[in-house]
Design a protein around this motif. Sequence first.
Motif: not given
Length: 194
Positions: A28, A42, A95
């Motif tokens: 991410d 994540p 996330r």
Amino acid sequence: TEPPVDRISDMCTGVIPLGRSVEVVDVDVTGVWANGMIVQDPRGGARNAGIAVFSGGAPGVSVGDRVDVTGVLGDYFGELQIESTSITRIGSGMRVSPVAMSSTVASTDPYQGMLVKVSGTVTDTAYDCTIDGAGCTDTNLWEIGGSNGVVVFDRMYEDSLWTSHIGETPVVGVLTWRWERARLMPRTADDFGP
């Protein structure tokens, strides 16, 4: 979900040596600046899960994008980063959530490159970074937690009115290392306050 080809945690803890070619997948984007971004895995847990990616120009991604990154593991004045990169956007929908911690904990290595929420006492609302290095010209900084804490820095800030947030806590942002100090980089006005 398949694990990353190389684990960011292995880069952060020295398992993967500097100078080696690396690849991380499906991570991410937690912060963006003019010459790169910060990514976080994540699946990586609450420590050693984030790293800077130096692209040498606008990386062409936004906070919340999911990307694959290849490059070479390097160190730029104490900031671990992936250099000489190829970045592929594969989706969106961040996330990771910020890990809450004190300013003292935030100033330690396992959290470099990670999205965190820092609380603590503001000890200087007009921090002069020449204390950290004579060549430092960064402005509008403030310090949380004194010399054992973090300096709040606008490197990734995208909104206007940065100065209206000086001294506001708690602060969400991405941690980095600059001029021998932990720096916390908020991204938008939403990163300030309760």
